[in-house]
Design an enzyme around this catalytic site. Structure first.
Site, mmCIF file in Angstrom:
data_model
loop_
_atom_site.group_PDB
_atom_site.id
_atom_site.type_symbol
_atom_site.label_atom_id
_atom_site.label_comp_id
_atom_site.label_asym_id
_atom_site.label_seq_id
_atom_site.Cartn_x
_atom_site.Cartn_y
_atom_site.Cartn_z
ATOM 1 N N TRP A 1 0.822 -1.223 0.000
ATOM 2 C CA TRP A 1 0.000 0.000 0.000
ATOM 3 C C TRP A 1 0.847 1.258 0.000
ATOM 4 O O TRP A 1 0.434 2.285 -0.544
ATOM 5 C CB TRP A 1 -0.995 -0.036 1.173
ATOM 6 C CG TRP A 1 -1.838 -1.265 1.079
ATOM 7 C CD1 TRP A 1 -1.823 -2.335 1.921
ATOM 8 C CD2 TRP A 1 -2.763 -1.616 0.022
ATOM 9 N NE1 TRP A 1 -2.678 -3.310 1.477
ATOM 10 C CE2 TRP A 1 -3.267 -2.894 0.322
ATOM 11 C CE3 TRP A 1 -3.210 -0.969 -1.131
ATOM 12 C CZ2 TRP A 1 -4.199 -3.540 -0.499
ATOM 13 C CZ3 TRP A 1 -4.130 -1.605 -1.951
ATOM 14 C CH2 TRP A 1 -4.610 -2.867 -1.632
ATOM 15 N N ASP B 1 -1.756 6.468 6.242
ATOM 16 C CA ASP B 1 -2.802 5.541 5.824
ATOM 17 C C ASP B 1 -3.043 4.615 7.018
ATOM 18 O O ASP B 1 -2.222 3.753 7.317
ATOM 19 C CB ASP B 1 -2.301 4.758 4.596
ATOM 20 C CG ASP B 1 -3.275 3.669 4.153
ATOM 21 O OD1 ASP B 1 -4.292 3.444 4.842
ATOM 22 O OD2 ASP B 1 -3.006 3.049 3.099
ATOM 23 N N LYS C 1 -12.375 -2.271 7.376
ATOM 24 C CA LYS C 1 -11.640 -3.153 8.287
ATOM 25 C C LYS C 1 -12.081 -2.889 9.734
ATOM 26 O O LYS C 1 -12.645 -3.759 10.369
ATOM 27 C CB LYS C 1 -10.144 -2.944 8.129
ATOM 28 C CG LYS C 1 -9.709 -3.297 6.710
ATOM 29 C CD LYS C 1 -8.408 -2.667 6.330
ATOM 30 C CE LYS C 1 -8.195 -2.658 4.839
ATOM 31 N NZ LYS C 1 -8.289 -3.974 4.208
HETATM 32 N N1 PMP Z 1 -4.348 0.877 2.508
HETATM 33 C C1 PMP Z 1 -4.316 -0.234 3.263
HETATM 34 C C2 PMP Z 1 -3.414 -0.280 4.455
HETATM 35 C C3 PMP Z 1 -5.113 -1.335 2.899
HETATM 36 O O1 PMP Z 1 -5.071 -2.444 3.627
HETATM 37 C C4 PMP Z 1 -5.950 -1.247 1.760
HETATM 38 C C5 PMP Z 1 -6.867 -2.356 1.336
HETATM 39 N N2 PMP Z 1 -6.699 -3.567 1.844
HETATM 40 C C6 PMP Z 1 -5.939 -0.070 1.007
HETATM 41 C C7 PMP Z 1 -5.139 0.964 1.414
HETATM 42 C C8 PMP Z 1 -6.779 0.072 -0.225
HETATM 43 O O2 PMP Z 1 -8.099 0.310 0.160
HETATM 44 P P1 PMP Z 1 -9.284 0.423 -0.884
HETATM 45 O O3 PMP Z 1 -9.567 -0.945 -1.364
HETATM 46 O O4 PMP Z 1 -10.409 1.004 -0.034
HETATM 47 O O5 PMP Z 1 -8.877 1.347 -1.956
#
Ligand code: PMP
Length: 361
Positions: free
Chosen positions: A103, A172, A196
């Site tokens: 990420w 994030d 989550k």
């Molecule tokens: N950041 C983190 C730490 C994640 O775990 C995730 C998805 N698992 C995301 C960003 C991406 O999120 P989204 O699917 O809502 O775009």
């Protein structure tokens, strides 16, 4: 109805059962208003109250200072990867990023479209098995912010304490927001996809210091400017009403269950139970180095991929689902966010011990 399973998936993830029960009634008849929660106008006084309450609870639980705005946006956490640099950087401006997993890597790629990005740390060569310790990286004097992912969902690593920097932090927190106390005043922006620790997918919470709204450039699309959403209190267009409603209910549940301090205590206890089994011998091997271990996602391996496949399949037969690791690293992963019940941890731990006995390496 079939007995509810314990779902270890990384998100969408388990929600408090009480919240689901209430939501199932409100879908048909919200608060005895004669209309369902998914059917009411976002501009109705009923929904305005829902959104205001969700924001108020978030402010209270995270102790968000008055000079921060709370936005409920769409486009997933992934849209923040570009919205942050698009709004806060620009030609000639620099930001520092810590590369601790998939990420952050995706974020770095997007940020490079809008400014000069310095990657001050990367654990990519070590298969992202750790986060840096303080002092292992430096943040350039001319950096606008230091960006990091507080919990790396895929690799099961987490910053046990937040980075300290003279620059504002941008984080994030998709997979560990509300799991432990944080000092919001150290951050310029915090964002988290809801799916989550907060609710269903479909809404992304952004907490942004209000002076940063003045930086949003004029020449970017209206929908992608933080200032647009701040001015219209997240109602510039139709917001994701149902996810916001659930987030409000989850926050209420969290408050009634002792708040964030209590969540942190429970999360630590839950994670410790699983790590104890991992540490008890050679059979299970944790992916993360001990000092970087996550309380939210526990990534581990068994002696062989065959045994891992068998473990995941047999666990599912016992109502322990979603234990397959992310496709990028394989193995197993148990995601255990705030709402994951303690009984499910006991069941997993018992299963792990029994599986080891009956399936020697
Ligand atoms: N950041 C983190 C730490 C994640 O775990 C995730 C998805 N698992 C995301 C960003 C991406 O999120 P989204 O699917 O809502 O775009």
């Amino acid at each position: 109805m079939k007995e509810r399973i314990y779902n270890f998936s990384p998100g969408p993830a388990m929600l408090p059962y009480e919240v689901l029960q209430q939501a199932s009634g409100d879908i048909l008849n919200f608060d005895n208003s004669g209309i369902g929660i998914c059917e009411i106008s976002h501009r109705s006084k009923e929904f305005m109250h829902v959104a205001a309450e969700a924001e108020e609870l978030l402010r209270e639980l995270l102790n968000i200072p008055g000079n921060y705005r709370v936005l409920f946006l769409q486009g997933g956490a992934s849209s923040q990867f570009f919205m942050i640099p698009m709004n806060l950087l620009g030609p000639g401006k620099k930001a520092t990023y810590l590369n601790t997993g998939t990420w952050s890597k995706k974020s770095i790629k997007e940020a490079k479209l809008f400014g000069e990005i310095e990657v001050a740390f990367s654990s990519e060569e070590e298969k992202f098995n750790r986060v840096p310790s303080q002092g292992e990286y430096t943040v350039a004097d001319d950096s606008e912010y230091l960006y990091f992912v507080s919990n790396n969902t895929i690799y099961g690593t987490q910053f046990s304490t937040m980075p300290v920097s003279e620059k504002m932090l941008v984080s994030d927190m998709s997979s560990d927001i509300l799991s432990r106390p944080i000092d919001v005043s150290k951050f310029g922006v915090i964002f988290a996809g809801a799916q989550k620790n907060m609710g269903p997918s479909g809404v992304t919470t952004v907490i942004i210091r209000d002076d940063l709204l003045e930086r949003c450039p004029e020449n970017i699309p209206t929908m992608l400017k933080y200032s647009t959403h701040a001015e219209k209190e997240s109602m510039f267009n139709t917001p994701p009403t149902f996810p916001i409603y659930i987030v409000g209910k989850v926050l209420k549940w969290l408050k009634e269950n002792g708040g964030i301090g209590e969540m942190e205590k429970r999360n630590r206890e839950k994670a410790d139970q699983v790590y104890k089994v991992i540490d008890s011998g050679e059979y299970y091997r944790g992916h993360a180095l001990v000092e970087s271990r996550s309380m939210m996602n526990i990534a581990f391996n068994l002696p062989t991929p065959e045994l891992e496949g068998k473990f995941i399949a047999e666990a599912a037969e016992k109502g322990l689902n979603g234990l397959k690791g992310h496709r990028s690293i394989g193995g197993c992963r148990a995601s255990i966010y705030n709402a994951f019940p303690r009984e499910g941890i006991t069941r997993l731990v018992d299963f792990m011990q029994e599986f080891e006995k009956t399936n020697p390496a």
